[in-house]
Design an enzyme around this catalytic site. Structure first.
Site, PDB file in Angstrom:
ATOM      1  N   CYS A  11     -71.098 -58.627  47.837  1.00 51.13           N
ATOM      2  CA  CYS A  11     -69.800 -58.412  47.194  1.00 51.13           C
ATOM      3  C   CYS A  11     -68.951 -57.445  48.016  1.00 51.13           C
ATOM      4  O   CYS A  11     -69.334 -56.286  48.224  1.00 51.13           O
ATOM      5  CB  CYS A  11     -70.016 -57.870  45.780  1.00 51.13           C
ATOM      6  SG  CYS A  11     -68.468 -57.506  44.947  1.00 51.13           S
TER       7      CYS A  11
ATOM      8  N   CYS B 114     -71.635 -56.908  38.443  1.00 56.28           N
ATOM      9  CA  CYS B 114     -71.669 -58.007  39.403  1.00 56.28           C
ATOM     10  C   CYS B 114     -73.056 -58.038  40.027  1.00 56.28           C
ATOM     11  O   CYS B 114     -73.593 -57.003  40.422  1.00 56.28           O
ATOM     12  CB  CYS B 114     -70.603 -57.758  40.474  1.00 56.28           C
ATOM     13  SG  CYS B 114     -70.853 -58.722  41.967  1.00 56.28           S
TER      14      CYS B 114
ATOM     15  N   TYR C 226     -52.824 -15.327  16.395  1.00 56.55           N
ATOM     16  CA  TYR C 226     -51.575 -14.953  17.036  1.00 56.55           C
ATOM     17  C   TYR C 226     -50.642 -14.109  16.174  1.00 56.55           C
ATOM     18  O   TYR C 226     -49.571 -13.752  16.634  1.00 56.55           O
ATOM     19  CB  TYR C 226     -50.823 -16.173  17.588  1.00 56.55           C
ATOM     20  CG  TYR C 226     -50.637 -17.310  16.599  1.00 56.55           C
ATOM     21  CD1 TYR C 226     -49.831 -17.170  15.483  1.00 56.55           C
ATOM     22  CD2 TYR C 226     -51.261 -18.521  16.812  1.00 56.55           C
ATOM     23  CE1 TYR C 226     -49.663 -18.206  14.588  1.00 56.55           C
ATOM     24  CE2 TYR C 226     -51.093 -19.584  15.917  1.00 56.55           C
ATOM     25  CZ  TYR C 226     -50.304 -19.410  14.807  1.00 56.55           C
ATOM     26  OH  TYR C 226     -50.138 -20.436  13.920  1.00 56.55           O
TER      27      TYR C 226
ATOM     28  N   LYS D 281     -41.493 -26.411  24.799  1.00 58.18           N
ATOM     29  CA  LYS D 281     -42.508 -27.463  24.814  1.00 58.18           C
ATOM     30  C   LYS D 281     -42.736 -28.022  26.215  1.00 58.18           C
ATOM     31  O   LYS D 281     -41.800 -28.138  27.021  1.00 58.18           O
ATOM     32  CB  LYS D 281     -42.077 -28.613  23.883  1.00 58.18           C
ATOM     33  CG  LYS D 281     -41.973 -28.204  22.417  1.00 58.18           C
ATOM     34  CD  LYS D 281     -43.301 -27.888  21.768  1.00 58.18           C
ATOM     35  CE  LYS D 281     -44.040 -29.129  21.354  1.00 58.18           C
ATOM     36  NZ  LYS D 281     -43.614 -29.734  20.104  1.00 58.18           N
TER      37      LYS D 281
ATOM     38  N   GLU E   5     -47.081 -16.472  25.279  1.00 56.50           N
ATOM     39  CA  GLU E   5     -48.456 -16.940  25.050  1.00 56.50           C
ATOM     40  C   GLU E   5     -48.471 -18.446  24.901  1.00 56.50           C
ATOM     41  O   GLU E   5     -47.452 -19.067  24.594  1.00 56.50           O
ATOM     42  CB  GLU E   5     -49.048 -16.259  23.805  1.00 56.50           C
ATOM     43  CG  GLU E   5     -48.248 -16.490  22.560  1.00 56.50           C
ATOM     44  CD  GLU E   5     -48.583 -15.495  21.439  1.00 56.50           C
ATOM     45  OE1 GLU E   5     -48.824 -14.317  21.740  1.00 56.50           O
ATOM     46  OE2 GLU E   5     -48.580 -15.931  20.286  1.00 56.50           O
TER      47      GLU E   5
ATOM     48  N   LYS F 213     -48.874 -22.138  23.458  1.00 64.30           N
ATOM     49  CA  LYS F 213     -48.776 -22.746  22.135  1.00 64.30           C
ATOM     50  C   LYS F 213     -49.965 -23.686  22.014  1.00 64.30           C
ATOM     51  O   LYS F 213     -50.015 -24.735  22.662  1.00 64.30           O
ATOM     52  CB  LYS F 213     -47.456 -23.512  22.000  1.00 64.30           C
ATOM     53  CG  LYS F 213     -47.248 -24.069  20.610  1.00 64.30           C
ATOM     54  CD  LYS F 213     -45.833 -24.598  20.449  1.00 64.30           C
ATOM     55  CE  LYS F 213     -45.541 -24.997  19.021  1.00 64.30           C
ATOM     56  NZ  LYS F 213     -46.398 -26.083  18.531  1.00 64.30           N
TER      57      LYS F 213
ATOM     58  N   GLU G 293     -83.692 -14.742  20.634  1.00 67.02           N
ATOM     59  CA  GLU G 293     -83.707 -13.510  19.849  1.00 67.02           C
ATOM     60  C   GLU G 293     -82.727 -13.652  18.675  1.00 67.02           C
ATOM     61  O   GLU G 293     -83.031 -13.302  17.543  1.00 67.02           O
ATOM     62  CB  GLU G 293     -83.337 -12.316  20.745  1.00 67.02           C
ATOM     63  CG  GLU G 293     -83.131 -10.992  20.020  1.00 67.02           C
ATOM     64  CD  GLU G 293     -84.407 -10.427  19.408  1.00 67.02           C
ATOM     65  OE1 GLU G 293     -85.468 -11.058  19.557  1.00 67.02           O
ATOM     66  OE2 GLU G 293     -84.324  -9.365  18.761  1.00 67.02           O
TER      67      GLU G 293
ATOM     68  N   CYS H  17     -66.308 -61.550  44.380  1.00 68.41           N
ATOM     69  CA  CYS H  17     -67.249 -62.403  45.136  1.00 68.41           C
ATOM     70  C   CYS H  17     -67.738 -63.600  44.339  1.00 68.41           C
ATOM     71  O   CYS H  17     -68.555 -64.372  44.831  1.00 68.41           O
ATOM     72  CB  CYS H  17     -68.424 -61.573  45.639  1.00 68.41           C
ATOM     73  SG  CYS H  17     -69.563 -61.111  44.315  1.00 68.41           S
TER      74      CYS H  17
ATOM     75  N   ASP I 134     -52.547 -26.347  20.635  1.00 74.32           N
ATOM     76  CA  ASP I 134     -52.313 -27.585  19.906  1.00 74.32           C
ATOM     77  C   ASP I 134     -53.461 -27.832  18.937  1.00 74.32           C
ATOM     78  O   ASP I 134     -54.409 -28.545  19.234  1.00 74.32           O
ATOM     79  CB  ASP I 134     -52.189 -28.736  20.906  1.00 74.32           C
ATOM     80  CG  ASP I 134     -51.460 -29.902  20.295  1.00 74.32           C
ATOM     81  OD1 ASP I 134     -50.972 -29.773  19.161  1.00 74.32           O
ATOM     82  OD2 ASP I 134     -51.379 -30.955  20.953  1.00 74.32           O
TER      83      ASP I 134
ATOM     84  N   CYS J 169     -67.742 -62.403  39.024  1.00 81.42           N
ATOM     85  CA  CYS J 169     -67.105 -61.270  39.700  1.00 81.42           C
ATOM     86  C   CYS J 169     -65.741 -61.704  40.240  1.00 81.42           C
ATOM     87  O   CYS J 169     -65.646 -62.739  40.915  1.00 81.42           O
ATOM     88  CB  CYS J 169     -68.007 -60.790  40.837  1.00 81.42           C
ATOM     89  SG  CYS J 169     -67.210 -59.536  41.863  1.00 81.42           S
TER      90      CYS J 169
END
Ligand code: IVH
Length: 676
Positions: free
Chosen positions: A436, A430, A228, A318, A116, A118, A37, A415, A120, A412
């Site tokens: 294995c 492998c 903010y 921090k 609140e 912070k 819609e 094995c 980044d 491998c």
């Protein structure tokens, strides 16, 4: 709404509606109409604007898709400088901040702290004149930034036009533009496919996206903005008296503000908030690098004022960094359950994202090449959210003279079987299969894991011990273990041995989807296992199915079908399955007909605490009845089952008029479907 009205008035109506739906979807997370819609109305408006370009207003929702590229950004002068915050890194420093604040105030001057996250990301400023977004700018050096109006218009959570009518004629709002972690992963996945350079973290990706001269590129990045502060509004204190009231106003005008805002009485409250958010950090949808504490009362903020470039009334506490630098000491090769070889970086241990990290995945050899990393290099490691630590960049100018290239193995490491790379795949595998030891061992760990057979107490270390001591070779051997055998293992007492035998016995009562998932067939995850079980109803039917019969199942394409057929074609695998069934593994019969699909096509959400079962159990039972169980409520949800102490999901369901059930109601439905 008739479509016979003049194009001008129809365009105005469409703009209003689209603004409203956009806000419901991106800011409130509560869509009220289906996407189709929205798309229809959007196209209608686009058509009108194409025929009558004079009706295309800057606040039109069609302007979110981006426009002609710019040749350069204009410079913007911030009327009110965009300040930064002082940082603290410890409880002691935070207490010192609080002491400084109080020492500047008279004893009777009481105040609160608004707390609140912070975020980044990138600081941005939005200017609205008469309720319409007229300018967006970066922070720049705080005095002058860049005009990124075209780009901010593409950010869905930024209102192009304000809601309500009590906003000031001129309003400047500030906040952080960021890329949620999922969006970051998506952009990097695309970049990986196109062999282009990856972004190191969501912050850099957000910055790169905003600094695009071509706003159509910005529009393709799922950026968000969380606001903010109100920077400029005449008679600010007439409008609101505190920071938290200001944020409420912003929310009313249509901005996204942090749902994690909390107002506390004193510094003890700040410290509690810090701990509580630190604990939630990994689970958030976006990166945060600390907490911002602000004196809430604007009058007290005024008394405190500013010092150089930061306010005296706010501080950032921090968190431990999510990116660190360390040295790559060695690369080892791990063999996974399906034989995939993963290069694992052995690092000089480093404290990052709150834990000490000494290993990081390098994913595959394409990734090694893309990073251009060598043994001995200094590298940047990132650990954020629940994601395993990643090497994101090499510090090339620190490369030591004796750095060594990472050699791609040909055999491998466990094995010695040759390794192969399927065409079009980045992964080296492998070819040893069950020869294995590593693949067998990983297969047993997967079989025992929580979402598979859920064998309590059988962790990775114990599986290693059992395989190393020769007590088991296959998953079927688990069920012939005895308590005296187990008690003889190192660090294993009689009681733990008895407990493990009891857990093994308990695990025998399972469901067909869990059992199929536990077998560890390539590409058969939980959802595919469930679809296979519902479709074939019995293990025998599934084992007898050929490629063609498998392709009929939901979500099963040619590759998955060929893995399933190949698995059951191997005699060893059929023997193991037979031995498991002979050991007594059983599951309730899957009912066919209407009962089995009581909830087919429905989307359910579980919330709150259930008493009769865990939420995971309830989820499994609902899925067995054909329902999809989602994590969040939207207009597409059919029913919300809420246990005790249900919170925002229940409230949201009620506000959207979605059907809700309490635990009793849920139990009644499960009984009706034969799940209880
Ligand atoms: S308030 C005068 N609140 O942190 C105070 N800043 O070092 C101005 N930031 O550049 C900032 N989340 O980009 C404030 N909840 C938040 C924030 C926040 C992130 C950023 C902001 C600023 C930097 C300050």
């Amino acid at each position: 709404m008739t479509k016979t009205s003049s194009p001008e008035s129809r365009a105005a109506v469409l703009r209003e509606q689209l603004h409203l739906y956009n806000h419901q979807y991106y800011v409130l997370d509560q869509p009220s109409v289906p996407d189709v819609e929205y798309d229809r109305l959007f196209r209608e408006l686009q058509d009108i604007e194409a025929q009558h370009p004079e009706l295309r207003t800057p606040d039109s929702p069609t302007q979110r898709v981006g426009g002609e590229p710019l040749s350069a950004f204009k410079t913007v002068r911030h009327e009110i400088p965009m300040l930064s915050l002082d940082n603290v890194f410890s409880e002691q420093e935070l207490r010192d901040f609080d002491r400084r604040v109080r020492s500047r105030l008279a004893d009777q001057e009481t105040f609160h702290y608004a707390c609140e996250p912070k975020l980044d990301g990138i600081a941005a400023s939005l200017l609205y004149v008469d309720g319409v977004l007229v300018r967006g700018a970066t922070r720049g050096d705080g005095q002058q930034g860049e005009d990124i109006t075209q780009n901010v218009r593409t950010v869905a959570s930024i209102p192009l036009k304000l809601q309500g009518d009590d906003w000031p004629d001129e309003l400047e709002v500030r906040g952080e533009i960021y890329l949620p972690r999922a969006g970051f992963e998506k952009i990097n996945a695309q970049a990986r496919q196109n062999d282009s350079k990856l972004f190191v973290n969501p912050r850099n990706a957000a910055a790169g996206s905003l600094r695009q001269l071509d706003s159509r590129i910005t529009a393709s990045r799922p950026l968000e903005m969380c606001c903010y502060s109100v920077a400029l509004a005449e008679d600010q204190q007439q409008l609101f008296k505190s920071h938290s009231e200001g944020l409420q106003k912003l929310a009313q005008w249509g901005f996204l503000v942090s749902p994690l805002l909390n107002v506390v009485d004193d510094i003890e409250g700040c410290l509690d908030y810090y701990q509580s958010l630190l604990a939630q950090r990994d689970g958030l949808a976006y990166d945060i690098d600390g907490i911002v504490f602000k004196v809430n009362e604007l009058s007290v903020q005024d008394t405190l004022g500013f010092v150089s470039r930061a306010p005296r009334w706010a501080i950032a506490h921090k968190f431990p960094a999510q990116e660190e630098i360390t040295t790559l000491k060695e690369v080892e090769f791990q063999v996974g359950r399906t034989g995939a070889i993963t290069p694992v970086a052995k690092l000089e241990p480093v404290f990052v994202g709150g834990v000490t990290v000494s290993n990081a995945t390098l994913h595959n050899f394409d990734e090694v090449q893309r990073l251009g990393v060598m043994i001995g290099d200094d590298i940047i490691i990132r650990r954020a959210g629940d994601v395993i630590p990643q090497i994101v960049q090499v510090v090339e100018d620190r490369r030591p003279a004796d750095a060594r290239a990472i050699q791609i193995p040909e055999h491998c490491p466990v094995c010695e079987s040759p390794l192969e790379k399927a065409p079009g795949e980045a992964v080296l595998r492998c070819t040893g299969g069950l020869i294995c030891g590593a693949q067998r061992r990983e297969g047993i760990k997967h079989f025992a894991s929580r979402k598979a057979m859920d064998i309590d107490g059988l962790g990775d270390k114990l599986v290693d011990q059992l395989v190393d001591s020769g007590l088991i070779e296959t998953i079927a051997d688990l069920y012939s273990l005895t308590a005296p055998q187990l008690a003889g293992l190192e660090r294993m007492g009689q009681k733990s041995a008895d407990n493990l035998i009891a857990a093994l016995n308990k695990s025998k009562d399972t469901t067909l989807p869990r059992f199929l998932f536990a077998l560890g067939i390539r590409e058969v995850g939980e959802a595919t296992a469930r679809n296979l079980a519902l479709h074939f109803v019995s293990l025998e039917n599934l084992m007898a199915a050929d490629q063609e019969a498998l392709l009929v199942v939901d979500d099963v394409g040619p590759i998955v079908a060929s893995h399933i057929a190949a698995f059951f074609a191997v005699e060893h695998n059929r023997d193991v399955v037979a031995a498991l069934v002979a050991a007594g593994i059983r599951w309730p019969e899957i009912k066919t007909g209407s009962d089995a699909q009581l909830l087919s096509g429905q989307t359910w959400v579980l919330t709150g605490n259930l008493e009769a079962m865990t939420r995971a159990e309830a989820k499994e039972k609902l899925q067995a009845l054909g329902a999809k169980v989602a994590g969040s409520v939207s207009a597409k949800t059919d029913c919300v089952a809420a246990g005790s102490a249900a919170g925002s999901k229940l409230a949201k369901a009620q506000s959207l008029g979605i059907k809700t059930l309490d635990e009793e109601g849920l139990i009644a439905v499960l009984k009706e479907g034969g799940q209880l």
